[in-house]
Design a protein around this motif. Sequence first.
Motif, PDB file in Angstrom:
ATOM      1  N   THR A 175      19.989 137.377 -16.909  1.00 38.31           N
ATOM      2  CA  THR A 175      18.682 136.768 -17.172  1.00 38.31           C
ATOM      3  C   THR A 175      18.780 135.252 -17.148  1.00 38.31           C
ATOM      4  O   THR A 175      17.908 134.557 -16.583  1.00 38.31           O
ATOM      5  CB  THR A 175      18.139 137.261 -18.521  1.00 38.31           C
ATOM      6  OG1 THR A 175      18.034 138.686 -18.506  1.00 38.31           O
ATOM      7  CG2 THR A 175      16.773 136.669 -18.812  1.00 38.31           C
ATOM      8  N   ALA A 176      19.844 134.739 -17.756  1.00 38.63           N
ATOM      9  CA  ALA A 176      20.007 133.282 -17.771  1.00 38.63           C
ATOM     10  C   ALA A 176      20.179 132.731 -16.361  1.00 38.63           C
ATOM     11  O   ALA A 176      19.640 131.668 -16.024  1.00 38.63           O
ATOM     12  CB  ALA A 176      21.209 132.927 -18.636  1.00 38.63           C
ATOM     13  N   GLU A 177      20.914 133.456 -15.511  1.00 35.48           N
ATOM     14  CA  GLU A 177      21.131 132.975 -14.142  1.00 35.48           C
ATOM     15  C   GLU A 177      19.847 133.021 -13.322  1.00 35.48           C
ATOM     16  O   GLU A 177      19.538 132.087 -12.572  1.00 35.48           O
ATOM     17  CB  GLU A 177      22.205 133.831 -13.481  1.00 35.48           C
ATOM     18  CG  GLU A 177      22.510 133.428 -12.047  1.00 35.48           C
ATOM     19  CD  GLU A 177      23.545 134.340 -11.410  1.00 35.48           C
ATOM     20  OE1 GLU A 177      23.874 134.126 -10.231  1.00 35.48           O
ATOM     21  OE2 GLU A 177      24.024 135.278 -12.091  1.00 35.48           O
ATOM     22  N   ALA A 178      19.073 134.086 -13.450  1.00 40.45           N
ATOM     23  CA  ALA A 178      17.871 134.229 -12.632  1.00 40.45           C
ATOM     24  C   ALA A 178      16.735 133.327 -13.107  1.00 40.45           C
ATOM     25  O   ALA A 178      15.986 132.773 -12.294  1.00 40.45           O
ATOM     26  CB  ALA A 178      17.416 135.689 -12.637  1.00 40.45           C
ATOM     27  N   LEU A 179      16.595 133.158 -14.425  1.00 39.68           N
ATOM     28  CA  LEU A 179      15.478 132.378 -14.972  1.00 39.68           C
ATOM     29  C   LEU A 179      15.868 130.935 -15.295  1.00 39.68           C
ATOM     30  O   LEU A 179      15.059 130.197 -15.867  1.00 39.68           O
ATOM     31  CB  LEU A 179      14.947 133.056 -16.233  1.00 39.68           C
ATOM     32  CG  LEU A 179      13.932 134.196 -16.063  1.00 39.68           C
ATOM     33  CD1 LEU A 179      12.654 133.682 -15.416  1.00 39.68           C
ATOM     34  CD2 LEU A 179      14.497 135.353 -15.300  1.00 39.68           C
ATOM     35  N   ARG A 180      17.113 130.548 -14.975  1.00 38.28           N
ATOM     36  CA  ARG A 180      17.610 129.193 -15.213  1.00 38.28           C
ATOM     37  C   ARG A 180      17.504 128.812 -16.698  1.00 38.28           C
ATOM     38  O   ARG A 180      17.013 127.745 -17.065  1.00 38.28           O
ATOM     39  CB  ARG A 180      16.868 128.180 -14.333  1.00 38.28           C
ATOM     40  CG  ARG A 180      17.074 128.400 -12.846  1.00 38.28           C
ATOM     41  CD  ARG A 180      16.734 127.143 -12.050  1.00 38.28           C
ATOM     42  NE  ARG A 180      15.317 126.818 -12.111  1.00 38.28           N
ATOM     43  CZ  ARG A 180      14.435 127.177 -11.184  1.00 38.28           C
ATOM     44  NH1 ARG A 180      14.841 127.911 -10.148  1.00 38.28           N
ATOM     45  NH2 ARG A 180      13.170 126.835 -11.275  1.00 38.28           N
ATOM     46  N   LEU A 181      17.965 129.749 -17.537  1.00 37.69           N
ATOM     47  CA  LEU A 181      17.960 129.513 -18.977  1.00 37.69           C
ATOM     48  C   LEU A 181      19.351 129.120 -19.446  1.00 37.69           C
ATOM     49  O   LEU A 181      20.364 129.585 -18.896  1.00 37.69           O
ATOM     50  CB  LEU A 181      17.507 130.780 -19.722  1.00 37.69           C
ATOM     51  CG  LEU A 181      16.088 131.286 -19.404  1.00 37.69           C
ATOM     52  CD1 LEU A 181      15.841 132.612 -20.094  1.00 37.69           C
ATOM     53  CD2 LEU A 181      15.052 130.261 -19.836  1.00 37.69           C
ATOM     54  N   LYS A 182      19.416 128.327 -20.491  1.00 34.26           N
ATOM     55  CA  LYS A 182      20.678 127.908 -21.083  1.00 34.26           C
ATOM     56  C   LYS A 182      20.458 127.666 -22.569  1.00 34.26           C
ATOM     57  O   LYS A 182      19.314 127.533 -23.032  1.00 34.26           O
ATOM     58  CB  LYS A 182      21.206 126.662 -20.395  1.00 34.26           C
ATOM     59  CG  LYS A 182      20.271 125.461 -20.460  1.00 34.26           C
ATOM     60  CD  LYS A 182      20.840 124.283 -19.692  1.00 34.26           C
ATOM     61  CE  LYS A 182      19.886 123.093 -19.747  1.00 34.26           C
ATOM     62  NZ  LYS A 182      20.430 121.920 -18.992  1.00 34.26           N
ATOM     63  N   PRO A 183      21.534 127.653 -23.363  1.00 37.55           N
ATOM     64  CA  PRO A 183      21.374 127.407 -24.799  1.00 37.55           C
ATOM     65  C   PRO A 183      20.630 126.102 -25.053  1.00 37.55           C
ATOM     66  O   PRO A 183      20.923 125.065 -24.455  1.00 37.55           O
ATOM     67  CB  PRO A 183      22.809 127.357 -25.312  1.00 37.55           C
ATOM     68  CG  PRO A 183      23.585 128.185 -24.346  1.00 37.55           C
ATOM     69  CD  PRO A 183      22.936 127.948 -23.010  1.00 37.55           C
ATOM     70  N   GLY A 184      19.660 126.191 -25.927  1.00 37.35           N
ATOM     71  CA  GLY A 184      18.824 125.044 -26.243  1.00 37.35           C
ATOM     72  C   GLY A 184      17.500 125.046 -25.542  1.00 37.35           C
ATOM     73  O   GLY A 184      16.596 124.264 -25.909  1.00 37.35           O
ATOM     74  N   ALA A 185      17.317 125.887 -24.544  1.00 35.75           N
ATOM     75  CA  ALA A 185      16.040 125.945 -23.837  1.00 35.75           C
ATOM     76  C   ALA A 185      14.977 126.564 -24.738  1.00 35.75           C
ATOM     77  O   ALA A 185      15.250 127.429 -25.569  1.00 35.75           O
ATOM     78  CB  ALA A 185      16.186 126.754 -22.556  1.00 35.75           C
ATOM     79  N   VAL A 229      16.098 129.512 -27.122  1.00 36.91           N
ATOM     80  CA  VAL A 229      17.263 130.261 -26.630  1.00 36.91           C
ATOM     81  C   VAL A 229      18.505 129.601 -27.192  1.00 36.91           C
ATOM     82  O   VAL A 229      18.777 128.418 -26.918  1.00 36.91           O
ATOM     83  CB  VAL A 229      17.293 130.281 -25.091  1.00 36.91           C
ATOM     84  CG1 VAL A 229      18.533 131.011 -24.593  1.00 36.91           C
ATOM     85  CG2 VAL A 229      16.035 130.938 -24.543  1.00 36.91           C
ATOM     86  N   THR A 230      19.286 130.364 -27.978  1.00 29.47           N
ATOM     87  CA  THR A 230      20.463 129.795 -28.641  1.00 29.47           C
ATOM     88  C   THR A 230      21.774 130.225 -27.989  1.00 29.47           C
ATOM     89  O   THR A 230      22.812 129.621 -28.271  1.00 29.47           O
ATOM     90  CB  THR A 230      20.495 130.216 -30.115  1.00 29.47           C
ATOM     91  OG1 THR A 230      20.611 131.639 -30.195  1.00 29.47           O
ATOM     92  CG2 THR A 230      19.223 129.762 -30.823  1.00 29.47           C
ATOM     93  N   GLY A 231      21.769 131.260 -27.176  1.00 27.64           N
ATOM     94  CA  GLY A 231      23.034 131.712 -26.617  1.00 27.64           C
ATOM     95  C   GLY A 231      22.845 132.655 -25.450  1.00 27.64           C
ATOM     96  O   GLY A 231      21.736 133.137 -25.171  1.00 27.64           O
ATOM     97  N   ILE A 232      23.955 132.915 -24.753  1.00 28.54           N
ATOM     98  CA  ILE A 232      23.994 133.840 -23.615  1.00 28.54           C
ATOM     99  C   ILE A 232      25.032 134.911 -23.927  1.00 28.54           C
ATOM    100  O   ILE A 232      26.168 134.600 -24.318  1.00 28.54           O
ATOM    101  CB  ILE A 232      24.358 133.102 -22.314  1.00 28.54           C
ATOM    102  CG1 ILE A 232      23.298 132.030 -22.008  1.00 28.54           C
ATOM    103  CG2 ILE A 232      24.485 134.081 -21.148  1.00 28.54           C
ATOM    104  CD1 ILE A 232      23.645 131.163 -20.816  1.00 28.54           C
ATOM    105  N   VAL A 233      24.655 136.180 -23.756  1.00 29.80           N
ATOM    106  CA  VAL A 233      25.523 137.305 -24.100  1.00 29.80           C
ATOM    107  C   VAL A 233      25.786 138.146 -22.868  1.00 29.80           C
ATOM    108  O   VAL A 233      25.023 138.120 -21.892  1.00 29.80           O
ATOM    109  CB  VAL A 233      24.900 138.168 -25.220  1.00 29.80           C
ATOM    110  CG1 VAL A 233      24.722 137.363 -26.501  1.00 29.80           C
ATOM    111  CG2 VAL A 233      23.569 138.763 -24.764  1.00 29.80           C
ATOM    112  N   GLU A 234      26.886 138.910 -22.933  1.00 29.17           N
ATOM    113  CA  GLU A 234      27.259 139.850 -21.873  1.00 29.17           C
ATOM    114  C   GLU A 234      27.227 141.257 -22.457  1.00 29.17           C
ATOM    115  O   GLU A 234      27.939 141.565 -23.411  1.00 29.17           O
ATOM    116  CB  GLU A 234      28.657 139.538 -21.347  1.00 29.17           C
ATOM    117  CG  GLU A 234      29.068 140.368 -20.138  1.00 29.17           C
ATOM    118  CD  GLU A 234      28.255 140.027 -18.898  1.00 29.17           C
ATOM    119  OE1 GLU A 234      27.971 140.938 -18.105  1.00 29.17           O
ATOM    120  OE2 GLU A 234      27.883 138.836 -18.738  1.00 29.17           O
TER     121      GLU A 234
END
Length: 993
Positions: free
Chosen positions: A214-224, A240-245
């Motif tokens: 989701t982060a890769e497709a929507l260009r999201l990163k922590p802090g967004a 958005v505080t983090g990215i999980v697998e």
Amino acid sequence: MSRPRSSRPDQPSGSGDRPSGSGNRPSGSGGRSSAHDAPSPSGRTPRAVAPWVRTRLRTAPRAAAALALLVLVTAYLAAALPRAVDRYETEGLRHGIASAAPRDSVLELTSPLPVATPSQYAEVLSPDALRKRSDELRALLPDPIRTDPAQTAHGVRTVARLEGLDPWLPRPDGISPQFVLSSPSGLDRHATLRQGRPAAGGPLRPEAVVTAKTAEALRLKPGAVVHVPSRNGERVAVTVTGIVEPHGPDAPYWAVEPLLRAPVLAPLVDEEVKYFWQAALLLSPDSAASLLATAGEPEVFFRYAPTADHLTARDTDRLSATLHSVGGGPDLVKLTRAVGGNVTVTTGLDEIVDAYRSMRDAIDPVVAVAVFGIGAVAVVVLAMTGGLFVARRDAELALLRSRGASLTGIGLRLLGETSAVAVPAAALALGLAVATVRPPGGGSGAAGAAGGPGAAEAAGAADGAGAVGVLGGIPLGPSLLAASAVALVAMLVLPLRAVVLHRRPRLHGGRDDLLTARPSRRRTVLELTLLVLAVGAVVSLRLRGTGDSGDHLVSAAPVLVGLIAAMVLVRIYPLPLRWLGRPARRLRGAVGPLALARAGRSSSTGMLPLLALVLALTTAAFGGSVLAGVADARDRAALLSTGGDARIDGSVEWTPLPAGLTETVRGTAGVRDLAAVQIEYGVALPSHEGTIARPMSAPLVGVEPASYTRLAERTGFGPFPAELLASTGKGGEAATADTGRVLPAIASPSVAERLGREPLEVVAAAGTFRVKVVGVRAATPAVRGEDFLLVNGADLTRRAATALLVTGPVDGTALRSAVTARTDAFRVTLRSEERAGYVDSPLQTGAERIYLGAIGAGAGYAVVAVLLSLAQNAPERGALLARLRTMGLTRRQGRRLLGLEALPQAVLAAFGGVLVGWAAVPLLAPGVDLYRLALATAPGLARIDGAPLRADPWSLLVPALAVVLLTALAAAGQAWWAGRRGSIKELRAGDAR
């Protein structure tokens, strides 16, 4: 004066058989005592020399061992059958639940939340409150429903997708992305943090994490910060505080809602296809109350993943009733009270159980046909064994009767002999069946850690049941009854046959052959009764099919047909012998006429070998036809599903083929031909009836007529002349304004009926034009559905092939590598892989194993029947050869004599088996549909018109030829063995043989 000991009436004929004593000899007829029953001069009764049973078993140990082996094998097969059926039915139920899509198998309880502010529900939607309520609901689920705590989830989510309002979010075709907001519990156990920190926040400051995809497709990163609409028109900010697998993306935690783990590029089909992103924001449980402020119609959910390791086939009805109660019965009332509001229970588990039960009910009657067939053959072979023993002891029993022995005494002593052999063999067979046919892993009633409050009680009840009737998780009763039935038949066949044959004392035996025997009135009545039963069973099967699992007469129809055929063949058997006997007398040499004369002198009781062979061949032919019909249906279904040997299409509908892919695939090794097609699904169809007709849609398929016609001819699905779809010469972007052009089309029956005979306008993404139906076909390779509309792809306005249908023995790995080198958006489906997917159900594989086992057991019993029929007259044949050798008969002529003598009955049995098998298949085919057995895992492929039963030539001819060859080899072996032995014993003066 008392008689000598050797002249007592209870003495069997032959040396070495000397049981005596009043406690061991049959009583005289009429209750009279013979002279030797009187006390001795000393006043004491003479002591028995040896018990009858022990003496007989010691006298003929080989015969006793052979009978024990036959009973052991037969009782093992009989005892193992119900256990094998129970095992594959249990595996089928567990497999059906475990292999179902998680979104179909889970039980999900949802309750809508009222319109309120986050602060008002902050305590009610807190993590501890929701966890406590989830445990209460899980405890209320009745047995046998048990759940997996590791895959249980609860939380709050939005039902309606929320538009992402931030301008920096990606918009492929200018359409804003849509988000689902969800706060699932246990996210830390099902995902690993890759960047940032875990989400915390609260009802007024929602925080969330997103997956890596989701982060890769929507260009999201922590802090967004993502903004979504609220109820009052303002924006709700989610940080958005983090990215999980995710761990185990295929596990129910993630698979029930795939959008939680990966975004989707969804199409919006209008005048042209546009795409937009759909994704999920995973809020922290502390932020669950913040969803009340959004416009997403929030609801609280409790999701439970069921387990199936504790279920057995006998739990099907109870599980179905429990699911109905949970979905709309007393248990739903309990769940509603626990939640404290409106509760909706959503699950597809009841449909899974119903589909399993429907498949089982459809397969069981088909399997019963094989079970009845092999059971009848086994009974006949056991009867033949008893007949062989009676024939070998005929003189002994006749002497006993002539000396005053009663039928009761003879019958009881013979019953004692067979019981001493059959009962231990059947008990050993039952033990072997229990030891070798084990239940599936987990056993019955194995209570796991999951489940409601009744789990422990259920486990205890299962243990108690195991003490009385369930051994190893499978009921012992059916196996015990089956083994006991085999033992009972083996015990009774010898004494009953001996009592019937010797009900009157006989001084000597007259001729008892097929040429001179005259059927009695009782036999005629019996044959007519069986004929009526067979005709009734066949008529019933043709009218009602095999759907009635309790109608065993229908399942026994092939056996009854074989029985009638055997009786008819025995009746007409003398005729060809008489016809052949007259011209055989004119031949040079005595072997031919003598063999025919010997064949005609065979015992009139030779109906049993003939019946055994006919039934075995009929069972083999029917079973082979069933397996051949199943294989043919699967081949056709796989071919229809892929449209060729391989299919290449996009994972998303209406995805055009990339440039150069067609040439790349054409150059791949094994590709012989290629058909590129353009498929547009869901095209609205006009009706010749106007607006009063119901809406209807169908796929529009644009094809290149030459290549597609070759494909249709090879597959056999809807072939047509290429000239039917001749191009109008008007297509492409230049024909956009020409909406009145008429395209010839080939349609399915329902589409052709809707369009009528006149041209009608079709509006599709591929263009606007008019179509006229020029041909009707029931199926076409390009689409799997029942409805379709084929046109020439060159006449479409927007031309873009979306799929490739490949013909040839392609290598799947090479083909996938060629496609992947060009694009990752297309998938490759092989016909062989699709074909293999139709046999993943244990119900299917178990039923097929039963049929294969029945065919193998039938072949084995046929061999035994041939050997028993030859062994019955072996002493007489040996004596005949010895006497003929003294007259100049060579060993080669002796082998020819025995072979020609045995062949008429074998040829008759082979002819009868082929005839009955060939006749039984078309007779019973209208009532037998193998669709469930063949395609239980492909319910959407019903338009192959079921799976009809057809006669398989190999299954008819190969077993019949094998019986003739086996008989010839056995007769040659018997002649060879007789030639090795000396002739002194056979030529001994005064020999009764």
